[in-house]
Design an enzyme around this catalytic site. Structure first.
Site, PDB file in Angstrom:
ATOM      1  N   TYR A  46      -3.609   3.660   8.528  1.00 12.12           N
ATOM      2  CA  TYR A  46      -3.046   3.517   7.183  1.00 12.12           C
ATOM      3  C   TYR A  46      -3.662   2.299   6.486  1.00 12.12           C
ATOM      4  O   TYR A  46      -4.124   2.384   5.335  1.00 12.12           O
ATOM      5  CB  TYR A  46      -1.529   3.378   7.277  1.00 12.12           C
ATOM      6  CG  TYR A  46      -0.815   3.186   5.970  1.00 12.12           C
ATOM      7  CD1 TYR A  46      -0.491   4.276   5.171  1.00 12.12           C
ATOM      8  CD2 TYR A  46      -0.421   1.916   5.543  1.00 12.12           C
ATOM      9  CE1 TYR A  46       0.190   4.105   3.969  1.00 12.12           C
ATOM     10  CE2 TYR A  46       0.258   1.740   4.350  1.00 12.12           C
ATOM     11  CZ  TYR A  46       0.566   2.835   3.569  1.00 12.12           C
ATOM     12  OH  TYR A  46       1.229   2.663   2.371  1.00 12.12           O
ATOM     13  N   SER A  59      -1.744  -1.021  -0.774  1.00  9.37           N
ATOM     14  CA  SER A  59      -0.600  -1.546  -0.025  1.00  9.37           C
ATOM     15  C   SER A  59      -0.953  -2.927   0.482  1.00  9.37           C
ATOM     16  O   SER A  59      -2.134  -3.258   0.660  1.00  9.37           O
ATOM     17  CB  SER A  59      -0.291  -0.620   1.166  1.00  9.37           C
ATOM     18  OG  SER A  59       0.579  -1.247   2.092  1.00  9.37           O
TER      19      SER A  59
END
Length: 271
Positions: free
Chosen positions: A168, A155
């Site tokens: 995350y 990501s």
């Protein structure tokens, strides 16, 4: 003739969202597919994950393309489950050529420095350890088959600051390092390892978190502009990531390994 004729791809998180899109696009290019997804909730998350019905729908859509597919209910956090997925691929198709470690979860919290132990461990267990357990189970079969391709989904949060979801971002950064190491170790075995780095993607996971994101943008806007460089692009579509993956796992990228490929509408270019 497709670019992936005769190939077998294993995809985690294949029940919906990006994973379903990857299954469909690889099938269009001739690959046979094995998808794995949890098919159940994970305690502590505020949104639902893929169900067994979602897995069945991915199977239906791939079969409609006249490709073979196996759907397995499995948790990437489980060594036994990932071995079971590998076994299913070998028993059904006799080989594994492509591995897409795509399964992930997300969570928006007030900040990173007050994350509770359970929230931290859940994120790392799924998004980092789950990737490791996925590739660990599949790599021996890629090597036995004479080579192959692994693509891990990271990501933009693995490359830039991630206020309100630092756990995350830490997991997504960790898998970039893991992929680079695997690319070095597996090069002699003709196994290529690459990473795709999407910006925000129009998926059920992203949709489920949208109510929480405005507070994050308001609080941390002084430090991070979450908009893409191509400002007209709020989020990209799953197929945009799939298109990049089709290239990476095909012979067109036969000498591409160890790279981190942004599919981010320019987000990571910004300073």
């Amino acid at each position: 003739m497709g670019m992936l004729d005769g190939k077998v791809a294993v995809i985690t998180g294949g029940g919906r969202g990006q994973g379903r899109s990857h299954a469909i696009e690889l099938a269009k290019e001739g690959a046979d597919i094995v998808i794995a997804d949890i098919g159940a909730p994970i305690e502590g998350l505020t949104y639902g994950l893929a169900t067994e019905e979602d897995i069945a729908e991915t199977v239906r859509q791939v079969e409609a393309l006249d490709r073979r597919i196996v759907g397995v209910t499995a948790d990437v956090r489980s060594t036994e489950d990932m071995q079971r997925v590998a076994d299913a691929a070998i028993e059904t198709f006799g080989r594994i050529d492509i591995v897409l470690a795509n399964a992930a979860v997300h969570q928006v919290l007030p900040d990173t420095y007050t994350i509770a132990d359970d929230d931290w461990h859940r994120m790392i267990d799924v998004n980092l350890t789950g990737v490791f357990k996925t590739v660990r189970a599949m790599i021996p079969h890629l090597v036995d088959g004479g080579g192959g391709s692994i693509v891990i989904t990271s990501s933009t949060d693995g490359l830039r600051a991630s206020p309100s979801w630092g756990h995350y971002g830490a997991a997504k950064a960790g898998i970039i390092s893991l992929a680079k190491t695997l690319a070095v170790e597996l090069a002699p075995e003709h196994v290529r390892v690459n990473v795709v780095v999407p910006t925000g993607v129009n998926s059920p996971m992203a949709e489920a978190l949208m109510d929480s994101v405005p507070k994050t943008l308001e609080r941390w806007g002084f430090a991070t502009d979450r908009a893409n460089l191509m400002r007209e692009v709020g989020v990209i579509e799953p197929v945009d990531v799939s298109n990049a993956i089709v290239y990476l796992v095909s012979d067109k990228a036969r000498y591409v390994t160890g790279i981190t490929l942004p599919v981010d509408a320019g987000y990571t270019v910004k300073h």
